[in-house]
Motif scaffolding. Structure first.
Motif, PDB file in Angstrom:
ATOM      1  N   ASP A 121      67.274  31.428  58.599  1.00 44.36           N
ATOM      2  CA  ASP A 121      67.532  30.349  59.371  1.00 44.36           C
ATOM      3  C   ASP A 121      66.873  29.254  58.750  1.00 44.36           C
ATOM      4  N   THR A 122      65.694  29.262  58.344  1.00 45.80           N
ATOM      5  CA  THR A 122      65.086  27.852  57.893  1.00 45.80           C
ATOM      6  C   THR A 122      65.161  27.723  56.431  1.00 45.80           C
ATOM      7  N   ALA A 123      65.540  28.982  55.642  1.00 44.74           N
ATOM      8  CA  ALA A 123      66.018  28.633  54.259  1.00 44.74           C
ATOM      9  C   ALA A 123      67.598  27.796  54.209  1.00 44.74           C
ATOM     10  N   LEU A 124      68.148  28.213  55.057  1.00 46.52           N
ATOM     11  CA  LEU A 124      69.719  27.566  55.192  1.00 46.52           C
ATOM     12  C   LEU A 124      69.624  26.161  55.511  1.00 46.52           C
ATOM     13  N   ARG A 125      68.586  25.990  56.531  1.00 43.64           N
ATOM     14  CA  ARG A 125      68.055  24.390  57.037  1.00 43.64           C
ATOM     15  C   ARG A 125      67.665  23.756  55.812  1.00 43.64           C
ATOM     16  N   ALA A 126      66.727  24.337  55.112  1.00 45.66           N
ATOM     17  CA  ALA A 126      66.156  23.591  53.791  1.00 45.66           C
ATOM     18  C   ALA A 126      67.078  23.429  52.892  1.00 45.66           C
ATOM     19  N   PHE A 127      68.109  24.335  52.620  1.00 42.41           N
ATOM     20  CA  PHE A 127      69.058  23.988  51.433  1.00 42.41           C
ATOM     21  C   PHE A 127      70.437  23.051  51.914  1.00 42.41           C
ATOM     22  N   SER A 128      70.583  23.044  53.202  1.00 42.19           N
ATOM     23  CA  SER A 128      71.782  22.255  53.784  1.00 42.19           C
ATOM     24  C   SER A 128      71.758  20.769  53.500  1.00 42.19           C
ATOM     25  N   LEU A 129      72.565  20.070  53.378  1.00 45.96           N
ATOM     26  CA  LEU A 129      72.604  18.485  53.285  1.00 45.96           C
ATOM     27  C   LEU A 129      71.838  18.066  54.816  1.00 45.96           C
ATOM     28  N   ASN A 130      72.988  18.399  55.661  1.00 46.70           N
ATOM     29  CA  ASN A 130      72.575  17.839  56.974  1.00 46.70           C
ATOM     30  C   ASN A 130      71.462  18.980  57.598  1.00 46.70           C
ATOM     31  N   MET A 131      70.362  18.633  57.730  1.00 50.54           N
ATOM     32  CA  MET A 131      69.459  19.766  58.035  1.00 50.54           C
ATOM     33  C   MET A 131      69.504  20.288  59.464  1.00 50.54           C
ATOM     34  N   GLN A 132      70.193  19.465  60.469  1.00 50.33           N
ATOM     35  CA  GLN A 132      70.368  19.922  61.854  1.00 50.33           C
ATOM     36  C   GLN A 132      69.097  20.117  62.466  1.00 50.33           C
ATOM     37  N   LEU A 133      68.212  19.125  62.452  1.00 52.57           N
ATOM     38  CA  LEU A 133      67.019  19.262  63.070  1.00 52.57           C
ATOM     39  C   LEU A 133      66.991  18.427  64.246  1.00 52.57           C
ATOM     40  N   GLN A 134      66.560  19.081  65.529  1.00 49.69           N
ATOM     41  CA  GLN A 134      66.097  18.294  66.535  1.00 49.69           C
ATOM     42  C   GLN A 134      64.521  18.787  66.842  1.00 49.69           C
ATOM     43  N   PRO A 135      63.683  18.526  66.348  1.00 49.99           N
ATOM     44  CA  PRO A 135      62.507  19.079  66.713  1.00 49.99           C
ATOM     45  C   PRO A 135      62.005  18.649  67.968  1.00 49.99           C
ATOM     46  N   GLU A 136      61.286  19.559  68.781  1.00 52.89           N
ATOM     47  CA  GLU A 136      60.953  19.216  70.080  1.00 52.89           C
ATOM     48  C   GLU A 136      59.697  20.223  70.380  1.00 52.89           C
ATOM     49  N   PHE A 137      59.004  19.949  71.549  1.00 50.50           N
ATOM     50  CA  PHE A 137      58.161  20.629  72.020  1.00 50.50           C
ATOM     51  C   PHE A 137      58.280  21.162  73.274  1.00 50.50           C
ATOM     52  N   VAL A 138      58.097  22.648  73.448  1.00 51.53           N
ATOM     53  CA  VAL A 138      58.549  23.224  74.737  1.00 51.53           C
ATOM     54  C   VAL A 138      57.452  24.140  75.291  1.00 51.53           C
ATOM     55  N   HIS A 139      57.295  23.759  76.624  1.00 53.41           N
ATOM     56  CA  HIS A 139      56.070  24.606  77.378  1.00 53.41           C
ATOM     57  C   HIS A 139      56.943  25.890  77.698  1.00 53.41           C
ATOM     58  N   TYR A 140      56.291  26.973  77.188  1.00 54.87           N
ATOM     59  CA  TYR A 140      56.677  28.077  77.562  1.00 54.87           C
ATOM     60  C   TYR A 140      55.901  29.084  78.583  1.00 54.87           C
ATOM     61  N   PRO A 141      56.245  29.026  79.800  1.00 53.55           N
ATOM     62  CA  PRO A 141      55.209  29.608  80.643  1.00 53.55           C
ATOM     63  C   PRO A 141      55.168  31.366  80.541  1.00 53.55           C
ATOM     64  N   ILE A 142      53.819  31.673  80.430  1.00 51.09           N
ATOM     65  CA  ILE A 142      53.690  33.182  80.233  1.00 51.09           C
ATOM     66  C   ILE A 142      53.802  33.943  81.413  1.00 51.09           C
ATOM     67  N   LYS A 143      54.404  34.900  81.173  1.00 55.32           N
ATOM     68  CA  LYS A 143      54.849  35.767  82.446  1.00 55.32           C
ATOM     69  C   LYS A 143      54.046  37.152  82.426  1.00 55.32           C
ATOM     70  N   HIS A 144      53.730  37.701  81.435  1.00 54.65           N
ATOM     71  CA  HIS A 144      53.081  39.082  81.697  1.00 54.65           C
ATOM     72  C   HIS A 144      51.723  39.156  80.780  1.00 54.65           C
ATOM     73  N   ILE A 145      51.555  38.477  79.855  1.00 56.39           N
ATOM     74  CA  ILE A 145      50.626  38.907  78.574  1.00 56.39           C
ATOM     75  C   ILE A 145      49.236  38.306  79.116  1.00 56.39           C
ATOM     76  N   PRO A 146      48.242  39.190  79.247  1.00 57.96           N
ATOM     77  CA  PRO A 146      46.902  38.653  79.462  1.00 57.96           C
ATOM     78  C   PRO A 146      46.203  38.028  78.177  1.00 57.96           C
ATOM     79  N   ALA A 147      45.200  37.308  78.263  1.00 61.20           N
ATOM     80  CA  ALA A 147      44.581  36.720  76.838  1.00 61.20           C
ATOM     81  C   ALA A 147      43.897  37.784  76.160  1.00 61.20           C
ATOM     82  N   GLY A 148      43.485  37.509  75.110  1.00 60.80           N
ATOM     83  CA  GLY A 148      42.950  38.452  74.187  1.00 60.80           C
ATOM     84  C   GLY A 148      43.828  38.897  73.031  1.00 60.80           C
ATOM     85  N   LEU A 149      43.560  40.019  72.794  1.00 59.59           N
ATOM     86  CA  LEU A 149      44.556  40.645  71.488  1.00 59.59           C
ATOM     87  C   LEU A 149      45.995  40.459  71.708  1.00 59.59           C
ATOM     88  N   PRO A 150      46.458  40.895  73.186  1.00 57.50           N
ATOM     89  CA  PRO A 150      48.062  40.973  73.094  1.00 57.50           C
ATOM     90  C   PRO A 150      48.579  39.399  73.031  1.00 57.50           C
TER      91      PRO A 150
END
Lengths: 112, 173
Positions: B77-106
């Protein structure tokens, strides 16, 4: 012969992904987008080169060594990507906070 | 006990990388104890954050399969974007709420695997969510992050039937 063709094919494909990563680094607009290019394309490129080189080794220990290098590089690339992204985000936030802090001064005019 | 095992492991790593060359110990004598020290220090920190999550060895092949599939998809996916003339980028930040994973190694593993999904990079960890940078937001991107969370939860034998804390995913600045 077939093994050599396989190696040439996989290593060339791997190099193509490295080129894509570098091109992304140059073309993408900001730090975060550039990290996308570096982590994903380069990881895949490295994986393909590793798979291409595996049939060429002459001992099991060398094969384990190559796989170990791949794993270590995956780990360092993911960790450094996360660190760079976190640092950049904190810098952006502190810049925004500074901007808010300085704004009242600029609205109130210069030195009396 | 932990430091003894990690000394053995790290010394083994060293000899594997140096192909059993004893002369390499001139450098190794400094770096092997140094890495044991770092790993013991880091594990102390991880132990305080541990919350009953244990690695399920039987789930490792499934995780490796998911990891390889996502690596290929993300790299392509990233390679195709890098090679394509129109990179089709709409960069954004997204908050993803954690549902199951605790802090630490996981959580560390989850952050690293998210960075491999097509079009997303884990940026910063917040108390109940992670900030993810995406190249172009689609419903699929969010589903993939959730799939990633499920796989990591499964790998550590976490209970995923618990009610979701918050399923709303909102855009950051």
């Amino acid at each position: 012969m077939i093994v050599n063709i396989y190696t040439i094919f996989m290593v060339s494909l791997g190099c193509l992904f490295f080129i894509a990563g570098t091109l992304g680094l140059l073309r993408f607009p900001d730090v975060f987008c550039r990290l996308h290019a570096l982590t994903k394309s380069d990881n895949l490129g490295l994986g393909l080169i590793t798979l291409g080189l595996l049939p060429q080794v002459d001992s099991v220990s060398m094969a384990i060594k190559i796989l170990l290098i791949w794993a270590l590089l995956l780990l360092t690339s993911a960790t450094s990507c996360h660190l760079v992204a976190r640092h950049e985000r904190r810098r952006q936030l502190s810049e925004q906070a500074e901007g808010l802090h300085n704004n009242p001064h600029s609205e109130g005019g210069n030195e009396p | 006990m932990f430091s003894f095992i990690s000394t053995l492991l790290l010394a083994g790593f060293w000899f594997l990388l140096a192909e059993g060359d004893l002369a390499s110990l001139l450098v190794g004598i400094v770096f092997i104890p140094l890495s044991v020290f770092v790993s013991v220090k880091l594990s102390e920190k991880a132990n305080t954050a541990r919350s009953g999550a244990r690695l399920q060895f039987i789930k490792i092949p499934k995780f490796v399969g998911f990891f390889l599939y996502q690596s290929i998809k993300g790299g392509k996916d990233t390679a195709l974007r890098a090679f394509s003339l129109n990179m089709q980028l709409q960069p954004e930040f997204v908050h993803y709420p954690i549902k199951h994973i605790p802090a630490g190694l996981p959580m560390n593993l989850f952050m690293n695997v998210v960075s491999l999904l097509p079009g997303s990079v884990g940026v910063i960890r917040e108390p109940n969510s992670v900030l993810v940078h995406v190249l172009a937001v689609t419903d699929q991107t969010l589903n993939e992050i959730y799939a990633c969370e499920l796989i990591v939860s499964e790998l550590f034998g976490l209970d995923v039937s618990a009610p979701k804390r918050n399923s709303i995913t909102k855009k950051a600045t």
